[in-house]
Design a protein around this motif. Structure first.
Motif, PDB file in Angstrom:
ATOM      1  N   THR A  21       0.827  -1.220   0.000  1.00 35.42           N
ATOM      2  CA  THR A  21       0.000   0.000   0.000  1.00 35.42           C
ATOM      3  C   THR A  21       0.851   1.254   0.000  1.00 35.42           C
ATOM      4  OG1 THR A  21      -1.744  -1.161   1.197  1.00 35.42           O
ATOM      5  CG2 THR A  21      -1.803   1.249   1.247  1.00 35.42           C
ATOM      6  N   TYR A  22       1.917   1.237   0.767  1.00 38.30           N
ATOM      7  CA  TYR A  22       2.714   2.453   0.950  1.00 38.30           C
ATOM      8  C   TYR A  22       4.038   2.428   0.183  1.00 38.30           C
ATOM      9  CZ  TYR A  22      -0.669   3.448   4.587  1.00 38.30           C
ATOM     10  OH  TYR A  22      -1.835   3.689   5.269  1.00 38.30           O
ATOM     11  N   SER A  23       4.156   1.561  -0.791  1.00 39.05           N
ATOM     12  CA  SER A  23       5.356   1.530  -1.635  1.00 39.05           C
ATOM     13  C   SER A  23       4.980   1.842  -3.072  1.00 39.05           C
ATOM     14  CB  SER A  23       6.057   0.165  -1.542  1.00 39.05           C
ATOM     15  OG  SER A  23       6.575  -0.046  -0.254  1.00 39.05           O
ATOM     16  N   VAL A  57       6.851   7.193   3.060  1.00 42.02           N
ATOM     17  CA  VAL A  57       5.853   6.433   3.821  1.00 42.02           C
ATOM     18  C   VAL A  57       5.289   7.387   4.874  1.00 42.02           C
ATOM     19  CG1 VAL A  57       5.479   4.497   5.398  1.00 42.02           C
ATOM     20  CG2 VAL A  57       7.053   4.240   3.469  1.00 42.02           C
ATOM     21  N   VAL A  60       2.452   5.600   9.962  1.00 35.11           N
ATOM     22  CA  VAL A  60       2.520   4.166   9.678  1.00 35.11           C
ATOM     23  C   VAL A  60       3.866   3.570  10.116  1.00 35.11           C
ATOM     24  CG1 VAL A  60       2.359   2.432   7.830  1.00 35.11           C
ATOM     25  CG2 VAL A  60       0.958   4.493   7.717  1.00 35.11           C
TER      26      VAL A  60
END
Length: 637
Positions: free
Chosen positions: A146-148, A197, A201
């Protein structure tokens, strides 16, 4: 004596009574001791029973407390199990807390194995932990996915200093390159590391990484993180415009296209190192902070392909065929690698990243080597330039302006050149090395110009050509930073060469006319040919005819010189006026003297303007048209 005897008797009587009292008291106390011993013997069984009762109560309290602890552990296990079975997706923080609770239960029962149910509980809790580890791994993979995501170029440009941000539309045109030579203060410009990021998180990712490593899943954690971040980094660079090119690819490119690619590469290197790689290092350190994990190897592996792609283009340019125009872009590339060296050392610190640091140092060295070899090639090419191009008007040769502009441009890179020279010869002062190289290039140019000047059939034009070109060299040096490097001696020496060529031009170009106008030579000729009177020249027909021929010859020669030399060019106004003045100072006095002495011999002729075609003023005016590069026909009109 009687009194003393009575007193002694009374004293003995008192001592007997006191002894009797003492014996009575001892007897009483002895009876008390006997009674107390009997009482103690009677109470001993009661004390034993009381101690036993107290011990029993303490055992009961401990048992109750242990039972409460076991029951509380069962209660914690029940609640944690419910959270584990629900999974981490809804509430990751609570899920990780539940895992920590289960680990605490394992520690509790592991240290209290004498409990009858310890083994059963431990088996159940360990099964739950195994399930939680799989679910945490899935969650870590999901979070990393999701965060890459790759970062859009516009977001990266916003993190650059204002001086490096492309204007609107530049990115679509050329990748947002900065074609101008970077400013001196660029090294201190502020770059803002992008948010790769979200900060909220990162602590969760750190907790998950900790859980995975503690559960023995280091390899899974390693692979998930490496693959996700490597993919994001490579995609970000691809979106920016970075591409992997080989030496053959570079060799096939037209120069304009290659120059644009190099400009982009320099820009991309700053973005990649100062923004993307710096950001990757930052989040890697944060996610694995306090985790027993080989983050150095992980970071080295996830950045390897991106770094290879970035360096491949620089390497291909350094290895491609050398040419003079590549020197400045090679210096730009070398300069950016030197600029980024501290960041590269910091980002790729540690033994696992040794290969990255060595690759960067190797590229820097190779660029320096190629630039230095290109320097040597340029010097040789200048001296051996065999182009047959002749500048018909004797003006500054294209080679001269090219070399001088090349040298002047080099001085924009003074600090870079000094670093480059020190790469290979740290024992010699960099400034003296730069002076030596510049001097050799200027001498190579001068040698080539000497050779080119011999192509002219007219010796006067040979000297005019040399005068123009060397003057251009001197003037350009005086007006540039090269003056401080080459020094005043070089300038003065070459100014003398300019003057020598100007004098040679004047001598060769105007020798015939000067000889023609020499009044004393004519007078001596007439005296030999005449009837014996040198005072009355008009009495000799031969003398009059000779004078007419002299005037006609002057007219023809002057017109020929004007026709040719008005097409010649002296581009520098000051030099042009100086040369005209030097010619006029020799020609006009001689011409005036000639007319004054012999003009009366042709004035009474039927057509005197046929012989005295130009007045001294007209000659002076026509001299003002010399070296302008104009056609004779145009001047006649």
């Amino acid at each position: 004596m009687d009194a003393l005897s009575r007193r002694a008797a009374m004293l003995r009587d008192s001592l007997r009574r006191s002894q009797g009292n003492t014996d009575g008291m001892v007897a009483i106390l002895g009876s008390f001791d006997h009674r107390l011993s009997a009482l103690e013997a009677a109470m001993r069984p009661t004390q034993v029973r009381t101690h036993a009762i107290r011990t029993a109560h303490e055992n009961i309290d401990r048992t109750i407390k242990a039972a409460d602890g076991i029951l509380s552990q069962f209660d914690l296990a029940r609640r944690a199990e419910a959270t584990i079975l629900r999974g981490p997706h809804e509430d990751l923080e609570s899920y990780l807390e539940a895992v920590d609770v289960l680990k605490g239960i394992v520690r509790f029962f592991s240290s209290n194995k004498n409990f009858k149910s310890s083994e059963t509980v431990l088996n159940h809790v360990n099964n739950l932990l195994a399930k939680s580890t799989l679910k945490i791994e899935e969650e870590f993979k999901q979070l990393m996915s999701t965060y890459s995501k790759p970062i859009e170029p516009d977001r990266l440009f916003d993190c650059l200093p204002k001086s490096l941000r492309p204007t609107k539309g530049d990115h679509e045109a050329d990748g947002g390159s900065q074609s101008d030579h970077p400013s001196k203060g660029l090294e201190t410009a502020i770059y803002r590391t992008p948010t790769l990021v979200p900060p909220r998180v990162l602590p969760l990712m750190n907790d998950i990484a900790q859980q995975l490593v503690q559960a023995g899943n280091q390899q899974s954690c390693y692979k998930i993180y490496r693959d996700s971040r490597a993919s994001a980094l490579e995609m970000s660079l691809r979106k920016l415009g970075v591409e992997k090119l080989s030496k053959d690819d570079v060799q096939k490119m037209q120069w304009e296209a290659l120059e644009a690619k190099i400009g982009n590469w320099i820009h991309f290197m700053r973005i990649a190192v100062k923004l993307l790689l710096a950001g990757e290092r930052k989040i890697c350190d944060q996610i694995f902070d306090g985790v027993n994990f080989n983050k150095g190897h992980c970071f080295a592996e996830l950045t390897a392909n991106s770094v290879i792609t970035l360096f491949s283009f620089g390497d291909a340019v350094a290895k491609s065929k050398r040419s003079p125009e590549k020197l400045f872009v090679l210096l730009d590339m070398y300069e950016v690698m030197r600029e980024l060296q501290p960041e590269i050392e910091e980002i790729f610190e540690g033994k696992p990243c040794t290969e990255m640091r060595e690759a960067a140092a190797s590229l820097t060295k190779r660029l320096a080597q190629t630039a230095q070899e290109t320097f040597a090639d340029f010097e040789e090419a200048v001296e051996k330039d065999a182009s047959k191009t002749i500048v018909q008007d004797g003006t500054v040769h294209p080679l001269t302006s090219y070399v001088i502009n090349y040298v002047k441009f080099l001085f924009d890179y003074q600090s870079t050149l000094k670093l480059l020279f020190q790469e290979f010869d740290s024992g010699t002062e960099a400034e003296s090395q730069l002076a030596a190289v510049t001097t050799r290039i200027m001498q190579a140019l001068q040698n080539n110009l000497d050779g080119k000047s011999k192509q002219y059939k007219d010796p006067a034009l040979t000297y005019l050509f040399l005068m123009n070109n060397i003057h251009y060299m001197v003037r350009s040096v005086r007006r540039s930073e090269a003056k401080d490097i080459l020094g005043d001696d070089w300038i003065q020496r070459h100014r003398r060469i300019v003057q020598q060529n100007a004098n040679q031009y004047k001598r060769v170009a105007w020798a015939k006319v000067s000889l023609l106008l020499c009044a004393y030579h004519i007078a001596s000729t007439l005296s030999v040919q005449g009837a014996g009177s040198t005072g009355d020249l008009s009495s000799s027909g031969v003398s009059r005819a000779t004078i007419k021929e002299r005037f006609k010859s002057f007219n023809a020669q002057f017109e020929e010189l004007h026709a040719k030399q008005s097409q010649w060019i002296v581009p520098d106004q000051e030099l042009r006026e100086s040369l005209r003045l030097a010619v006029a100072e020799v020609l006009l006095p001689a011409y005036r003297s000639f007319i004054k002495r012999f003009g009366n011999l042709v004035e009474n002729n039927k057509n005197p303007q046929k012989y005295v075609r130009y007045s001294p003023e007209a000659v002076d005016q026509l001299l003002g048209q010399f070296f302008e590069g104009q056609q004779w026909a145009e001047q006649k009109r």
